[in-house]
Scaffold this motif. Structure first.
Motif, short mmCIF file in Angstrom:
data_model
loop_
_atom_site.label_atom_id
_atom_site.label_comp_id
_atom_site.label_asym_id
_atom_site.label_seq_id
_atom_site.Cartn_x
_atom_site.Cartn_y
_atom_site.Cartn_z
N LEU A 1 48.26 41.36 42.06
CA LEU A 1 48.36 40.04 41.49
C LEU A 1 49.49 39.31 42.20
O LEU A 1 50.58 39.84 42.33
CB LEU A 1 48.69 40.22 40.01
CG LEU A 1 48.41 39.15 39.01
CD1 LEU A 1 47.01 38.61 39.14
CD2 LEU A 1 48.61 39.74 37.61
N LEU B 1 49.45 36.50 34.21
CA LEU B 1 50.01 37.83 34.43
C LEU B 1 50.00 38.64 33.14
O LEU B 1 49.55 39.79 33.10
CB LEU B 1 51.44 37.70 34.98
CG LEU B 1 52.26 38.98 35.10
CD1 LEU B 1 51.58 39.98 36.01
CD2 LEU B 1 53.66 38.65 35.64
N TYR C 1 52.21 36.29 42.44
CA TYR C 1 52.89 35.29 41.62
C TYR C 1 54.29 35.10 42.15
O TYR C 1 54.78 35.88 42.97
CB TYR C 1 52.92 35.71 40.15
CG TYR C 1 53.34 37.14 39.92
CD1 TYR C 1 54.68 37.47 39.83
CD2 TYR C 1 52.40 38.16 39.85
CE1 TYR C 1 55.08 38.78 39.65
CE2 TYR C 1 52.77 39.47 39.67
CZ TYR C 1 54.12 39.78 39.57
OH TYR C 1 54.50 41.07 39.39
N LEU D 1 47.93 31.76 39.99
CA LEU D 1 47.91 33.18 40.32
C LEU D 1 46.51 33.62 40.65
O LEU D 1 45.55 33.03 40.22
CB LEU D 1 48.34 33.97 39.11
CG LEU D 1 49.78 33.88 38.75
CD1 LEU D 1 49.98 34.56 37.42
CD2 LEU D 1 50.60 34.57 39.81
#
Ligand code: UD2
Ligand code: MN
Length: 350
Positions: free
Chosen positions: A65, A100, A67, A25
């Motif tokens: 972010l 995360l 992912y 990530l």
């Protein structure tokens, strides 16, 4: 004429590696997301993954972010249950994304109080416990350890990371290991009541004859957190070692009970753990007045408490395993484990 821009070259190169999914990530600049195609986003995610703090410092614009898409149809683990029947998550390797979840909790500036007891010969476990915790336990977060011992002078110096501290408290020696183990509930109740209110957000209470081997992080935080005992996670409840005598406050009748929880690790918000420790202490006192000691001391009372007050989060036995060399198909990571000990040698009484 075919225009080949720099993006196309990158896109081409990335297409080839597209199937090597599960890239790390990373934070990615918002405007790049609009410009780039999916593989290009992944490219940035990959390239920037080592530069997070530097890019954050340099530039205060919003970051997102990247992912893998979470699926509402397929669980990431199919060999274990990742939610209880009262909808408490059960934390197993693969059910959460560490980067995360760290990024979410990082914003809250939390302190995690962590208590351990080391009386008599159990001071020998302190060094490994603390050193391994510094490597694996809430790394990057503020942790305040409270160590209760009858021999403060024999507690070794352990180098602590930034925002991590150790307070050593002297307590009275006790002759029976059962009393040492049970007396923790009252000490914890008082610690939370008298000292932690402005000091910490969450608390974990752990056995000292243990060591960390893998990440134990913010995925474990919750209002009231219980850990599934490593010897009973696959057993039917009639085999659980609950207290079975109705005379004890810890009594759980046959046909009742959810899981068997470990006495060696529990936690949650201060208020909830305060209620837990206070209740268990009171029940221990009633039992003592009635000349009965529950079969597994405070662990039995903890199990009764969790039956009546369901934990809001459950940690799989990865968070309290049998021993570093013990294996089970469902245990993909050993995070925290008992260390081998010679009971007869280390305890003050049988
Ligand atoms: C894995 C697990 O769930 N372990 C539980 C289990 O056995 P355990 O065999 O893990 O109990 P234990 O001998 O580790 O005792 C519990 C804790 O009490 C402290 N201690 C004990 C003896 C002593 O001489 N000095 C000292 O400091 C120390 O912090 C230790 O970790 O049952 C105990 C109560 O019966 C506790 O509920 C433990 O948490
Ligand atoms: Mn123990």
């Amino acid at each position: 004429m075919l225009q080949v821009g720099p993006w196309d070259c990158e896109r081409q190169a990335l297409k080839e590696s597209e199937n090597a999914v599960d890239r790390p990530l990373a934070l990615v600049r918002g405007e790049r997301l609009v410009e780039g195609s999916i593989p290009i986003q992944r490219h940035f995610a990959y390239c920037w993954s080592g530069l997070l703090s530097r890019t954050e410092e340099r530039d205060n614009r919003e970051y997102s972010l990247l992912y893998n898409q979470p699926s509402v149809l397929v669980g990431s683990r199919t060999d274990v249950a990742s939610v209880s029947s009262w909808l408490a998550p059960v934390i197993w390797e693969g059910t959460f994304n560490p980067i995360l979840i760290d990024s979410i909790y990082k914003q809250h500036n939390l302190t995690i109080a962590t208590t351990v007891f080391a009386l008599g010969k159990y001071t020998r476990f302190v060094k490994d416990f603390l050193e391994s915790a510094e490597q694996h336990y809430f790394v990057g977060f503020r942790v305040h350890y409270y160590l209760f011992t009858d021999q403060p002078e024999s507690i070794p110096e352990v180098k602590m990371g930034e925002n991590r501290s150790l307070t050593v408290r002297k307590v009275q020696s006790l002759n029976r290991w059962q009393d040492i183990s049970m007396s923790r509930m009252e000490k914890l109740e008082k610690l939370i009541e008298n000292e932690l209110a402005y000091e910490a957000d969450y608390i974990f209470c752990l056995d000292i004859d243990t060591k960390f081997y893998g990440r134990w992080g913010v995925e474990s935080l919750g209002r009231l957190v219980g850990v599934i005992h490593p010897w009973f996670f696959d057993a039917p409840r009639d085999r659980f070692t609950y207290e079975r005598r109705p005379e004890s406050q810890a009594y759980i009748p046959a046909g009742e009970g959810d899981y068997y929880y470990a006495g060696a690790a529990f936690g949650g918000l201060l208020e909830d753990v305060h209620q837990l420790t206070k209740t268990c202490k009171e029940k221990l006192l009633i039992d003592a007045a009635n000349s009965i000691e529950a079969v597994w001391q405070e662990e039995s009372h903890l199990n009764k408490y969790f039956l009546l007050n369901k934990p809001s989060k459950l940690l799989s036995p990865e968070y309290m395993w049998r021993g570093i060399n013990e294996k089970a198909a469902q245990i993909k990571v050993i995070r925290f484990s008992n260390v081998a000990k010679n009971y007869a040698e280390v305890r003050p009484n049988p």
